[in-house]
Design a protein around this motif. Structure first.
Motif, PDB file in Angstrom:
ATOM      1  N   VAL A 123       0.857  -1.133  -0.109  1.00  0.00           N
ATOM      2  CA  VAL A 123       0.102   0.258  -0.109  1.00  0.00           C
ATOM      3  C   VAL A 123       0.887   1.295  -0.040  1.00  0.00           C
ATOM      4  CG1 VAL A 123      -1.754   1.398   1.149  1.00  0.00           C
ATOM      5  CG2 VAL A 123      -1.933  -1.103   1.334  1.00  0.00           C
ATOM      6  N   LEU A 124       1.939   1.138   0.796  1.00  0.00           N
ATOM      7  CA  LEU A 124       2.804   2.306   0.688  1.00  0.00           C
ATOM      8  C   LEU A 124       3.563   2.626  -0.429  1.00  0.00           C
ATOM      9  CD1 LEU A 124       4.841   2.205   4.483  1.00  0.00           C
ATOM     10  CD2 LEU A 124       3.075   4.111   3.575  1.00  0.00           C
ATOM     11  N   GLN A 125       3.802   1.479  -1.093  1.00  0.00           N
ATOM     12  CA  GLN A 125       4.330   1.731  -2.506  1.00  0.00           C
ATOM     13  C   GLN A 125       3.619   2.273  -3.584  1.00  0.00           C
ATOM     14  OE1 GLN A 125       5.054  -1.807  -4.755  1.00  0.00           O
ATOM     15  NE2 GLN A 125       5.743  -0.949  -6.595  1.00  0.00           N
ATOM     16  N   VAL A 126       2.270   2.076  -3.490  1.00  0.00           N
ATOM     17  CA  VAL A 126       1.297   2.688  -4.430  1.00  0.00           C
ATOM     18  C   VAL A 126       0.844   4.105  -3.813  1.00  0.00           C
ATOM     19  CG1 VAL A 126      -1.235   2.673  -5.145  1.00  0.00           C
ATOM     20  CG2 VAL A 126      -0.023   0.424  -4.872  1.00  0.00           C
ATOM     21  N   ILE A 127       0.875   4.415  -2.625  1.00  0.00           N
ATOM     22  CA  ILE A 127       0.680   5.949  -2.320  1.00  0.00           C
ATOM     23  C   ILE A 127       2.041   6.564  -2.536  1.00  0.00           C
ATOM     24  CG2 ILE A 127       0.621   7.458  -0.151  1.00  0.00           C
ATOM     25  CD1 ILE A 127      -0.940   5.045   1.309  1.00  0.00           C
ATOM     26  N   ILE A 128       3.121   6.271  -2.316  1.00  0.00           N
ATOM     27  CA  ILE A 128       4.528   6.863  -2.865  1.00  0.00           C
ATOM     28  C   ILE A 128       4.214   7.397  -4.340  1.00  0.00           C
ATOM     29  CG2 ILE A 128       6.758   6.764  -3.017  1.00  0.00           C
ATOM     30  CD1 ILE A 128       6.861   4.953  -0.582  1.00  0.00           C
ATOM     31  N   GLN A 129       4.154   6.061  -5.238  1.00  0.00           N
ATOM     32  CA  GLN A 129       4.044   6.388  -6.460  1.00  0.00           C
ATOM     33  C   GLN A 129       2.836   7.225  -6.982  1.00  0.00           C
ATOM     34  OE1 GLN A 129       3.493   2.262  -7.714  1.00  0.00           O
ATOM     35  NE2 GLN A 129       5.473   2.219  -8.227  1.00  0.00           N
ATOM     36  N   LYS A 130       1.864   7.381  -6.314  1.00  0.00           N
ATOM     37  CA  LYS A 130       0.933   8.115  -6.752  1.00  0.00           C
ATOM     38  C   LYS A 130       1.022   9.409  -6.232  1.00  0.00           C
ATOM     39  CE  LYS A 130      -3.575   8.730  -8.325  1.00  0.00           C
ATOM     40  NZ  LYS A 130      -3.688   8.106  -9.626  1.00  0.00           N
ATOM     41  N   LEU A 131       1.521   9.905  -5.152  1.00  0.00           N
ATOM     42  CA  LEU A 131       1.876  11.103  -4.559  1.00  0.00           C
ATOM     43  C   LEU A 131       3.088  11.749  -5.261  1.00  0.00           C
ATOM     44  CD1 LEU A 131       1.106  11.027  -0.879  1.00  0.00           C
ATOM     45  CD2 LEU A 131      -0.453  12.016  -2.623  1.00  0.00           C
ATOM     46  N   SER A 132       4.050  10.962  -5.766  1.00  0.00           N
ATOM     47  CA  SER A 132       5.333  11.576  -6.550  1.00  0.00           C
ATOM     48  C   SER A 132       5.010  11.643  -8.126  1.00  0.00           C
ATOM     49  CB  SER A 132       6.371  10.537  -6.193  1.00  0.00           C
ATOM     50  OG  SER A 132       6.190   9.407  -6.622  1.00  0.00           O
TER      51      SER A 132
END
Length: 897
Positions: free
Chosen positions: A584-593
């Protein structure tokens, strides 16, 4: 030791742990000190009828495991050990094994058959033990051969055929084997045990029978015997015969036309009235026919050079086949929703119905809909569930125009069915809704069953149903997953989901944390769905929602560090949960970056995120190692050069990943993360490059590392070279021989093997990517270093350009590296390009492609070659030597397989 082998084998099965361990150590010591005597002793034990059955059983198992292993490197080691043994010892072992086929003990015969096949798999391809087939056939033809010997011989023939390639036997041997096997199926002459062994042997021998199936008389005879055997009174024999028919349907589809009426009657009767094990194979026959026809439709059969005709068997059988399959849907089991491993008539029938739908398209709809409409309103849960399953099964294949009115009319009914009193009906309804959203909800393409008018109702039902039983809630997660996915790249339509995002996220997290769940399936589905909801959201509208989710997930990941670990089960559960949260953190990082406006959120939290990941690594779980590595790759991309401050702490875990041969997926992901970090840090990666390159080179040289990781390592060479530019010079003496060795492997690769062909494409693409990265890295200062290798690389590009089976990604990489050669080496390449006439043909082919990206790359390459042809510097084509500045790295040879 040989005299004590019986006692050792018995003690190795003792309930007393110390006795057992001592015996195992003794056996291991014997094996290591004198392998030939060890194998001979085991063979003697297995063959000796006066020895205890327990010691004989284990002797056979140890013998088999001394010849074969699942792991490819270990298997090759065992093969080489056997090959090295003195031929007289091997002859004794083989003689004892053949003698054991006549044992009065069934287990000894069975084990011996397996071991003979393992020896055959080593020796027959090497043109050794050529008398084996003859010896086995003699057992079948001798008048006084007991039934037990014939049964064991047929079992052995089947195992041998399973282990070796059809190219390893001469056609006259194949004919003799098939004759013996088919005659062994004869009802009048043989016992049920012999006939069962013969039928199973035929199943394994069918790959060898291509020439026989081309001969009408032989084909008729084989099919006649198989069909007769499918009517045997013994269930196991009927099942084995239908398994043969399934294999024949796949391997010999093109010759089945004259037999299809008989085969339809045979399969239909089995589905309607035979034991479930037999009926399942009868359904599988039609699934195989569908698979063949779908492939013919997708790849064009004769148009693509394949001579196989499309006989439209499914279409011709449709009026009878569909009702037969629909009836199977009513044969559900009470607990079938509770176990993923369940496979019964209902499930097999629904799966086959789905394949039929893909095969015939619109034609299936009028045959299925009356069944749906008449059963959906019945009081019996089986009828309602079967109707829903039938409808869900035919959603792929028919046109949108055919399905749209039915789905639009039925959507409200299905939503109401999510409140059905039967959990079976709700489970299948949720699955059907997920299929509808997957296949018929695509606003970007102009059609969706979801509209602004019904979206709130749909989401309301789905969110409420997340509170249902775990099995239903898991299927509901799938429906939400595809609902969210449909809004990806949907322009203004993607805004429709944004207002509901907070509630969807909240309810998915609650579902993931439910305590009434005995396994991880619901939790896993909920978090995977949460990932998709975040990934497909409209970042311009949802950035604050996603930003608020970040600390929530970070807190949950932090809490997992302190979970009390009292057992291996606790450790596994902790690892699984950490893996999901890292995902989940990976997806959030990719989305926000993904946008400059929101990247600052990640930069601000990066230190805390990285601290969490490092704590997770300390838990030492391979599962979480994978997911945390992927998330770190995303963080490296987001933070760019700032990631350098984490390298000192992170590097030891990166090294662990690069050395993890056993869990090769972890190694593969770690290699990918090296690429991510190179792109993020550029030359700031330099202090770690000696260690990284050492590990990458060792990985390439290892026989223990799964071959699928090795292409990624070559691509990684390119990433490292691009990051550190001229500093890659010191690694060139090690990297180039590896690349050239891989090129030689590609040249020798068996292109008839589909799996090897796919691997070959991956390997070739990665070689080109490595050279591209190295050429681009050296372009500004030390491009001359690559001159000695230019001709060899061009030769490889030419070889690849001649291969019509190459993957499109290989073509793109080949064209790109050709441009990089011209761009980096300039006029030095003029004469080489002039000599290689294939370049113009290859570029011409690429420029005519429908792929815009390939055309663009080819145009650029054409320009680069044109430019270097304008400027020829006399005397520039001299050989250059590598600088003496080189890292102290091991001289290694590539182990590509």
């Amino acid at each position: 030791m040989a005299m004590e082998i019986t006692q050792c084998l018995l003690s190795a099965q003792s309930a007393d742990a110390k006795v057992r361990t001592d015996a195992e150590n003794s056996l291991r010591q014997f094996q290591e000190q004198n392998l030939p005597a060890f194998l001979l002793s085991l063979s003697v034990e297995l063959a000796n009828n006066v020895k205890p059955i327990e010691s004989r059983r284990l002797a056979g198992i140890v013998l088999k495991n001394s010849l074969d292993a699942k792991e490819s490197a270990r298997k090759e080691q065992l093969v080489q050990q056997w090959v090295a043994i003195d031929s007289s010892v091997k002859s004794q072992v083989k003689e004892l094994l053949l003698r054991t086929l006549g044992s009065s003990v069934p287990e000894a015969r069975h084990t011996s058959a397996q071991v003979i096949a393992k020896v055959a798999s080593i020796e027959i391809p090497r043109k050794q033990w050529l008398e084996l087939i003859g010896s086995l056939l003699l057992n079948m033809t001798q008048q006084d051969s007991p039934a037990a010997l014939k049964q064991a011989t047929l079992e052995t023939l089947g195992y041998v055929c399973e282990e070796i390639s059809h190219e390893d036997l001469a056609q006259d041997e194949v004919n003799s084997v098939l004759t013996a096997v088919v005659q062994g199926m004869n009802l009048a002459e043989h016992s049920p045990e012999v006939r069962l062994a013969a039928t199973r042997a035929l199943y394994n021998a069918l790959d060898f029978a291509q020439t026989n199936f081309e001969n009408e008389m032989e084909r008729n005879y084989i099919l006649k015997v198989v069909c007769e055997t499918a009517l045997s009174k013994e269930t196991e024999i009927r099942q084995a015969a239908f398994e043969c028919l399934v294999s024949i349907a796949s391997a010999y589809y093109e010759v089945l036309e004259p037999y299809m009426q008989t085969l339809y009657e045979l399969t239909s009767n089995a589905v309607k009235g035979d034991e479930e094990a037999v009926a399942l194979q009868a359904i599988e026959f039609w699934s195989s026919i569908c698979d063949e026809e779908i492939e013919l439709q997708e790849y064009g059969g004769a148009e693509s050079g394949d001579s196989a005709p499309h006989s439209h068997f499914v279409e011709k059988a449709l009026p009878s086949l569909v009702p037969m399959l629909l009836e199977t849907l009513l044969k559900q089991e009470e607990d079938q929703d509770q176990d993923d491993g369940t496979w019964n008539l209902s499930m097999a029938g629904g799966t086959c119905l789905g394949l039929v739908s893909r095969t015939v398209g619109d034609a299936i709809v009028p045959l299925v809909m009356p069944f749906v409409q008449s059963n959906i309103i019945k009081t019996d849960w089986r009828s309602r569930e079967a109707a829903t399953y039938a409808f869900g099964s035919i959603l792929e294949g028919p046109s949108t125009e055919k399905l749209a009115p039915l789905v639009n009319a039925g959507l409200e009914f299905l939503l109401n069915a999510m409140r059905d009193e039967s959990s079976h009906v709700k489970d299948t309804t949720a699955w059907t809704l997920s299929r509808i959203f997957e296949l018929l909800h695509s606003p970007a393409s102009g059609f969706s069953v979801i509209s602004p008018a019904n979206l709130q109702t749909v989401l309301g039902v789905l969110i409420e149903s997340l509170k249902d039983s775990p099995t239903v809630a898991e299927k509901v997660c799938g429906a939400i997953y595809y609902l969210a996915q449909g809004y990806e790249d949907a322009g203004t339509s993607s805004s429709l989901l944004s207002p509901y995002l907070p509630e969807i996220i909240r309810c998915l997290i609650i579902a993931a944390e439910r305590t009434d769940v005995s396994d991880m399936k619901l939790r896993s589905s909920a978090y995977e769905t949460l990932n998709e909801v975040v990934r497909c959201s409209n970042i311009a509208e949802t950035s604050q929602i996603v930003a608020q989710l970040l600390p929530v997930i970070m807190e949950k990941l932090g809490q997992t560090i302190d979970i009390p670990i009292l057992s291996s089960d606790d450790r596994e559960k902790q690892g699984d949960l950490q893996a999901l949260l890292c995902g989940v953190l990976q997806v959030i990082i990719q989305k926000l970056s993904s946008t400059d406006e929101t990247k600052a959120i990640i930069l601000q939290a990066a230190d805390q995120i990285m601290i969490l990941f490092l704590k997770v690594f300390a838990c030492r779980s391979s599962t979480v190692h994978e997911e945390a590595m992927l998330a770190i790759g995303a963080l490296a991309y987001a933070t760019g050069p700032e990631f350098a401050k984490y390298m000192a702490e992170f590097y030891k875990y990166l090294e662990m990943g690069l050395q993890n041969f056993e869990e090769y997926q972890v190694c593969a992901i770690s290699v990918g993360v090296v690429g991510d970090i190179c792109r993020a840090l550029d030359d700031k990666i330099l202090p770690y490059c000696d260690g990284i390159m050492t590990h990458l080179l060792k990985d390439l040289s290892s026989n223990d590392l799964h071959r699928s990781v090795k292409p990624a390592i070559f691509s990684c060479f390119g990433d490292v070279a691009l990051a550190i530019s001229e500093h890659f010079e010191k690694y060139l003496p090690y990297a180039i021989p590896m690349l050239q060795g891989a090129i030689e492997v590609c040249a020798r690769m068996d292109t008839n093997d589909e799996e090897m062909m796919e691997y070959g494409n991956q390997l070739r693409r990665s070689i080109f990517e490595a050279y591209s990265g190295i050429l681009q890295g050296f372009k500004t200062s030390k491009s001359d270093l690559m001159l000695p290798y230019a001709a060899h690389l061009l030769q490889f590009i030419e070889l690849v350009s001649r291969d019509k089976n190459r993957d499109e990604s290989v073509t793109k990489a080949a064209v790109a590296v050709m441009g990089d050669l011209a761009d980096a080496l300039g006029a030095n390449m003029k004469l080489l390009f002039k000599e290689k006439t294939f370049c113009g043909e290859f570029l011409g082919e690429c420029l005519e492609s429908d792929d815009e990206q390939l055309k663009e790359t080819a145009t650029w390459t054409q320009g680069m070659i044109g430019r270097c042809n304008k400027f020829l510097k006399l005397g520039s084509l001299t050989a250059f030597s590598i600088s003496s500045e080189s890292a102290t790295l091991p001289k290694l040879k590539m182990a590509i397989y």
